[in-house]
Design a protein around this motif. Sequence first.
Motif, PDB file in Angstrom:
ATOM      1  N   LEU A 140       0.805  -1.225   0.000  1.00 37.55           N
ATOM      2  CA  LEU A 140       0.000   0.000   0.000  1.00 37.55           C
ATOM      3  C   LEU A 140       0.837   1.273   0.000  1.00 37.55           C
ATOM      4  N   PRO A 141       1.915   1.359   0.772  1.00 38.11           N
ATOM      5  CA  PRO A 141       2.724   2.579   0.705  1.00 38.11           C
ATOM      6  C   PRO A 141       3.384   2.721  -0.674  1.00 38.11           C
ATOM      7  N   GLU A 142       3.287   3.899  -1.262  1.00 38.21           N
ATOM      8  CA  GLU A 142       3.918   4.189  -2.548  1.00 38.21           C
ATOM      9  C   GLU A 142       3.491   3.170  -3.613  1.00 38.21           C
ATOM     10  N   ALA A 143       2.195   2.930  -3.660  1.00 41.76           N
ATOM     11  CA  ALA A 143       1.666   1.865  -4.510  1.00 41.76           C
ATOM     12  C   ALA A 143       1.668   2.244  -5.983  1.00 41.76           C
ATOM     13  N   HIS A 144       1.664   1.216  -6.831  1.00 41.94           N
ATOM     14  CA  HIS A 144       1.556   1.395  -8.278  1.00 41.94           C
ATOM     15  C   HIS A 144       0.201   2.035  -8.606  1.00 41.94           C
ATOM     16  N   PRO A 145       0.160   2.964  -9.555  1.00 41.81           N
ATOM     17  CA  PRO A 145      -1.118   3.613  -9.893  1.00 41.81           C
ATOM     18  C   PRO A 145      -2.203   2.646 -10.341  1.00 41.81           C
ATOM     19  N   ALA A 146      -1.827   1.491 -10.882  1.00 46.04           N
ATOM     20  CA  ALA A 146      -2.830   0.532 -11.355  1.00 46.04           C
ATOM     21  C   ALA A 146      -3.463  -0.257 -10.220  1.00 46.04           C
ATOM     22  N   LEU A 147      -2.882  -0.191  -9.035  1.00 47.05           N
ATOM     23  CA  LEU A 147      -3.452  -0.906  -7.893  1.00 47.05           C
ATOM     24  C   LEU A 147      -4.639  -0.101  -7.374  1.00 47.05           C
ATOM     25  N   VAL A 148      -5.837  -0.629  -7.554  1.00 44.73           N
ATOM     26  CA  VAL A 148      -7.035   0.123  -7.193  1.00 44.73           C
ATOM     27  C   VAL A 148      -7.839  -0.516  -6.068  1.00 44.73           C
ATOM     28  N   ALA A 149      -7.571  -1.773  -5.722  1.00 49.14           N
ATOM     29  CA  ALA A 149      -8.330  -2.435  -4.657  1.00 49.14           C
ATOM     30  C   ALA A 149      -7.462  -3.482  -3.985  1.00 49.14           C
ATOM     31  N   SER A 150      -7.373  -3.401  -2.672  1.00 48.03           N
ATOM     32  CA  SER A 150      -6.576  -4.357  -1.896  1.00 48.03           C
ATOM     33  C   SER A 150      -7.428  -4.925  -0.772  1.00 48.03           C
ATOM     34  N   SER A 151      -7.138  -6.160  -0.408  1.00 43.89           N
ATOM     35  CA  SER A 151      -7.823  -6.773   0.728  1.00 43.89           C
ATOM     36  C   SER A 151      -6.827  -7.548   1.568  1.00 43.89           C
ATOM     37  N   PRO A 152      -6.145  -6.863   2.493  1.00 43.83           N
ATOM     38  CA  PRO A 152      -5.280  -7.580   3.435  1.00 43.83           C
ATOM     39  C   PRO A 152      -6.153  -8.380   4.406  1.00 43.83           C
ATOM     40  N   GLN A 153      -5.975  -9.686   4.446  1.00 50.08           N
ATOM     41  CA  GLN A 153      -6.813 -10.551   5.264  1.00 50.08           C
ATOM     42  C   GLN A 153      -5.946 -11.240   6.310  1.00 50.08           C
ATOM     43  N   ALA A 154      -6.318 -11.063   7.578  1.00 47.90           N
ATOM     44  CA  ALA A 154      -5.495 -11.544   8.695  1.00 47.90           C
ATOM     45  C   ALA A 154      -4.044 -11.116   8.528  1.00 47.90           C
ATOM     46  N   PRO A 155      -3.791  -9.840   8.220  1.00 49.81           N
ATOM     47  CA  PRO A 155      -2.416  -9.417   7.974  1.00 49.81           C
ATOM     48  C   PRO A 155      -1.622  -9.234   9.256  1.00 49.81           C
ATOM     49  N   ILE A 156      -0.345  -9.505   9.181  1.00 44.75           N
ATOM     50  CA  ILE A 156       0.583  -9.153  10.249  1.00 44.75           C
ATOM     51  C   ILE A 156       0.897  -7.672  10.106  1.00 44.75           C
ATOM     52  N   ALA A 157       1.018  -6.966  11.220  1.00 45.40           N
ATOM     53  CA  ALA A 157       1.379  -5.549  11.177  1.00 45.40           C
ATOM     54  C   ALA A 157       2.690  -5.279  11.884  1.00 45.40           C
ATOM     55  N   ASP A 158       2.942  -5.996  12.985  1.00 42.72           N
ATOM     56  CA  ASP A 158       4.126  -5.744  13.796  1.00 42.72           C
ATOM     57  C   ASP A 158       4.422  -7.019  14.575  1.00 42.72           C
ATOM     58  N   PHE A 159       5.567  -7.637  14.288  1.00 45.82           N
ATOM     59  CA  PHE A 159       5.899  -8.936  14.875  1.00 45.82           C
ATOM     60  C   PHE A 159       6.100  -8.889  16.393  1.00 45.82           C
ATOM     61  N   PHE A 160       6.206  -7.710  16.989  1.00 45.09           N
ATOM     62  CA  PHE A 160       6.389  -7.653  18.442  1.00 45.09           C
ATOM     63  C   PHE A 160       5.058  -7.648  19.181  1.00 45.09           C
ATOM     64  N   PHE A 161       3.967  -7.485  18.445  1.00 48.13           N
ATOM     65  CA  PHE A 161       2.653  -7.423  19.076  1.00 48.13           C
ATOM     66  C   PHE A 161       1.655  -8.405  18.474  1.00 48.13           C
ATOM     67  N   ASP A 162       2.089  -9.161  17.480  1.00 49.69           N
ATOM     68  CA  ASP A 162       1.201 -10.102  16.817  1.00 49.69           C
ATOM     69  C   ASP A 162       2.025 -11.306  16.385  1.00 49.69           C
ATOM     70  N   ASP A 163       1.366 -12.422  16.198  1.00 46.76           N
ATOM     71  CA  ASP A 163       2.048 -13.621  15.715  1.00 46.76           C
ATOM     72  C   ASP A 163       3.111 -14.096  16.707  1.00 46.76           C
ATOM     73  N   PHE A 164       4.367 -13.773  16.478  1.00 47.41           N
ATOM     74  CA  PHE A 164       5.441 -14.357  17.286  1.00 47.41           C
ATOM     75  C   PHE A 164       5.619 -13.704  18.650  1.00 47.41           C
ATOM     76  N   HIS A 165       5.002 -12.573  18.895  1.00 46.86           N
ATOM     77  CA  HIS A 165       5.001 -11.951  20.213  1.00 46.86           C
ATOM     78  C   HIS A 165       3.601 -11.402  20.504  1.00 46.86           C
ATOM     79  N   HIS A 166       3.285 -11.297  21.779  1.00 48.44           N
ATOM     80  CA  HIS A 166       2.133 -10.536  22.231  1.00 48.44           C
ATOM     81  C   HIS A 166       2.602  -9.663  23.387  1.00 48.44           C
ATOM     82  N   ARG A 167       2.558  -8.350  23.167  1.00 49.15           N
ATOM     83  CA  ARG A 167       2.960  -7.411  24.211  1.00 49.15           C
ATOM     84  C   ARG A 167       4.298  -7.802  24.824  1.00 49.15           C
ATOM     85  N   GLY A 168       5.212  -8.279  23.971  1.00 46.51           N
ATOM     86  CA  GLY A 168       6.561  -8.609  24.412  1.00 46.51           C
ATOM     87  C   GLY A 168       6.779 -10.039  24.840  1.00 46.51           C
ATOM     88  N   ALA A 169       5.716 -10.803  25.075  1.00 52.70           N
ATOM     89  CA  ALA A 169       5.853 -12.215  25.433  1.00 52.70           C
ATOM     90  C   ALA A 169       5.999 -13.044  24.158  1.00 52.70           C
TER      91      ALA A 169
END
Length: 651
Positions: free
Chosen positions: A186-215
């Motif tokens: 999404l950042p600095e996307a190609h002009p032809a990209l007009v619709a995206s659907s991130p599904q269950a996306p990871i955003a930050d590995f320290f708070f999701d997936d491999f960590h939760h609030r540092g654990a």
Amino acid sequence: MTRATLAETADAATVLRSTRGAAVPSACVAVLCALACAPDRAADGEPPEYARAYEKRQEMVQMRDGVRLHTTLYMPKDREPTYPVLLRRTPYSCRPYGAQDFPERLASEYLLQDGYIFVCQDVRGRWMSEGDYDNMRPHVAGELPVDESSDAYDTIEWILENVSNHNGRVGMYGISYPGFYTAAALPEAHPALVASSPQAPIADFFFDDFHHRGAFTLSYFIATALFGYQTDEPSTEPWYEVIRSPTPDAYQFYKDLGPLSNAVRYYGDDNFFWRQLTEHPNYDEFWQQRNLLPHLRDIDDAVMVVGGWFDAEDLYGPLNIYRTIEENNPDAVNLLVMGPWTHGDWSRDLEHQMVGDIWFGDGISEFFQREVEAPYFRHFLHGSGDAPSFEALVYDTGRREWQRFDSWPPVGTESVRFYLRDEEVLSRAAPIAGEDPHTEYVSDPNEPVPHTDRIRITFTPRPYMAEDQRFAERRPDVIEFQTPRLEAPVTLAGGITARLHVSTTGTDADWVVKLVDVYPPDEPNNEHTPEGVQLAGYQQMVRSEIMRGRFRESFEDPKPFVPGEAAVVEFPLQDVFHTFAPGHRIMVQVQSTWFPLFDLNPQTFVPNIFQAEEEDFVSASHRVFHRPDQASWIEVLVLPGEAAGGPAEGG
């Protein structure tokens, strides 16, 4: 040169091998393959029906730095109309690689009916693509640096120049890690990209997936092999090995493992991801660079974020990606869909939507594919059909029904605090003088509280997200607070914050807060209730989260507790949309171990828990205070008119 994007679904492929020649437990294989495997052909050995209308093309597409990425295109044989492009980028493989072989499932039947040029791409360093792999590769703004946005851009540019029958519109989608690649484009996307659907996306590995609030998410330990080994050259076969558990009992396996410093028996220096995890226990520059959220600006294509309320892998990601896009791009088409799903359920053919023992309805995933996902892409990519009629399409997991809102959280919600009180009471009224000032329990890392009472070992123990908590409530190292029976419904719609005043006799501790829906003692079973389960008195977990206490003031600079000295631990539990029905009770449980879902805190402050030794793990007494000047509470958002669902009987 500017930029754009690509995606991937959960239907990619991974074939699992064992460590040192031993077989991977079948439950583990099932979960990991569900995450990534796509059969080459239908069960009868013939190509799937849709393949008659498509031709397959495999290319090595060159990126701006010369690295070539394996890209598979499935193009309609009918060349008269032009078609939009749906792109998917994945670390899990674009199997099958044979020129004449088609995956059993390419997309939902509704996307196939509408007609697209489907594209799948192996990301850098994975499977048949060249280059080095990097987990959550950092985004770097500008034309020359290489990141996931630039790779997506270059791929889209190549497609537009080398595929003849496209209509100039490109969409992206993907589930889980492929959801991250969708969002990362999404950042600095190609002009032809007009619709995206991130599904269950990871955003930050320290708070999701491999960590939760540092654990550290210990249940992911066996999956570290999937992401931790570089391949020397493009490969159609796995180059990594998955460790073997000698027992199906995850609790026993991880107890036998002991401190994470013992993991050297499984992972050495050649597993670069495990090395990164253990060398960066705090939220330092390494992890901060991999946080996608600060880069979600200047977005002008439509975005539909999809997630599941019971997604054990990726709940933080979809909620925070939606929230961040909304804050930074107020004019963007930014939609949120949250259903009663575990990880990726919306892409599966599920007649009955069950999470553990709890039935949430029938045909819910099919409804999403037919009435939500297909019309979204149809409108923005084909240019036909109505625009989505919602900003937030969310499922009430208590009432078991969809609701459409113009914003999330809904306008007009009221912030309500439920206080943890003496005598295990949860109340909207604050504590008063004269009550017992605290509730105390002993936490022993040698006898940790399990996150489930079921015997299993899997990569992602999904059912626990809605599981009965009576097994935990009966333990002396779990304290609980609950309301009287409700006389009116209470609907929570939005975020939850826990604020605990605590102390410990140790120098470190974890704090787990669980929000629980307590069913009436006469609750009947329904036709979908599994054999041996009783819903009468069921304590269904609605939301939960862990907070590593050392990070209570800063995730960058951990700080020990002073034994016996009160401290504040405050953290979010993520959003919910759940109605507590009349006759039910609202319960909050607090504990300090949650094993083996998360690693054990030694309760002795050490610089790096990944390096803690046996002698560092000690028993400690913890207090949760409920004095007027040291109140503990959870704060929730309640829909208008349902903020005062008081007791049905007994005051």
